[in-house]
Scaffold this motif. Structure first.
Motif, PDB file in Angstrom:
ATOM      1  N   GLU A  54     -10.001   6.477   1.118  1.00  0.00           N
ATOM      2  CA  GLU A  54     -10.026   5.936  -0.249  1.00  0.00           C
ATOM      3  C   GLU A  54      -8.994   4.819  -0.413  1.00  0.00           C
ATOM      4  OE1 GLU A  54      -9.652   8.947  -3.271  1.00  0.00           O
ATOM      5  OE2 GLU A  54     -11.111  10.234  -2.281  1.00  0.00           O
ATOM      6  N   LEU A  55      -7.815   5.034   0.145  1.00  0.00           N
ATOM      7  CA  LEU A  55      -6.756   4.030   0.018  1.00  0.00           C
ATOM      8  C   LEU A  55      -7.091   2.732   0.735  1.00  0.00           C
ATOM      9  CD1 LEU A  55      -3.219   5.627   0.291  1.00  0.00           C
ATOM     10  CD2 LEU A  55      -4.251   4.473  -1.630  1.00  0.00           C
ATOM     11  N   ALA A  58      -9.223   0.565  -1.232  1.00  0.00           N
ATOM     12  CA  ALA A  58      -8.464  -0.117  -2.286  1.00  0.00           C
ATOM     13  C   ALA A  58      -7.686  -1.284  -1.703  1.00  0.00           C
ATOM     14  CB  ALA A  58      -7.505   0.859  -2.964  1.00  0.00           C
ATOM     15  N   ARG A  71      -2.611   2.285  -6.462  1.00  0.00           N
ATOM     16  CA  ARG A  71      -3.543   3.415  -6.375  1.00  0.00           C
ATOM     17  C   ARG A  71      -2.786   4.740  -6.265  1.00  0.00           C
ATOM     18  NH1 ARG A  71      -8.805   5.043  -4.728  1.00  0.00           N
ATOM     19  NH2 ARG A  71      -8.700   7.295  -5.011  1.00  0.00           N
ATOM     20  N   ASN A  74      -1.188   5.584  -9.592  1.00  0.00           N
ATOM     21  CA  ASN A  74      -2.230   6.030 -10.522  1.00  0.00           C
ATOM     22  C   ASN A  74      -2.630   7.478 -10.230  1.00  0.00           C
ATOM     23  OD1 ASN A  74      -4.162   5.808 -12.580  1.00  0.00           O
ATOM     24  ND2 ASN A  74      -5.735   5.151 -11.136  1.00  0.00           N
ATOM     25  N   ASP A  75      -2.803   7.788  -8.939  1.00  0.00           N
ATOM     26  CA  ASP A  75      -3.169   9.153  -8.546  1.00  0.00           C
ATOM     27  C   ASP A  75      -2.053  10.144  -8.855  1.00  0.00           C
ATOM     28  OD1 ASP A  75      -5.600   8.165  -7.710  1.00  0.00           O
ATOM     29  OD2 ASP A  75      -5.059   8.131  -5.581  1.00  0.00           O
TER      30      ASP A  75
END
Length: 128
Positions: A54-55, A58, A71, A74-75
């Motif tokens: 996922e990272l 981004a 990111r 935010n997480d």
């Protein structure tokens, strides 16, 4: 060797060196991102591999580490973790420094091995 041939050779060598530098920078960033993803995943209680994937998606949208940091922050906020942006940047720099040290050590070992191989080859030539 003519001046033109020398200049062409130097240009080709510089291009190869530049390409190698870019490749090493890419590897450094990828390894750094993996380490920070693993660190963040552990804090979040998530699967390391999935979070890393996922990272990196981004990270591919923009240049530099800022999208990755944003990111993660935010997480962390969504998970209710109070970890500052400074702490995340500190970890990123720590991982980057660690990986750079590993890469330099690997280069030094490779250079040492190449020098030994050359010395061995030169000794064989002298014996003949």
């Amino acid at each position: 060797m003519s001046v033109v041939a020398t200049m062409n050779s130097k240009r080709a060598t510089d291009e190869v060196r530049h390409a190698n530098d870019e490749l090493e920078h890419f590897y450094l960033e990828a390894k750094r991102n993996k380490k920070i993803a693993n660190w963040a995943a552990k804090k979040l209680g998530l699967d390391k591999k999935e979070y890393f994937l996922e990272l990196i998606s981004a990270d591919l949208t923009s240049a530099g580490p800022k999208p990755v940091i944003d990111r993660i922050l935010n997480d962390f906020a969504k998970a209710g973790l109070e970890i500052s942006e400074e702490k995340v940047w500190e970890k990123l720099r720590e991982f980057e420094s660690e990986i750079l040290g590993e890469m330099l050590l690997a280069q030094a070992k490779q250079t040492k091995a190449e020098m030994k191989a050359k010395e061995k080859k030169d000794k064989k030539k002298k014996k003949k």
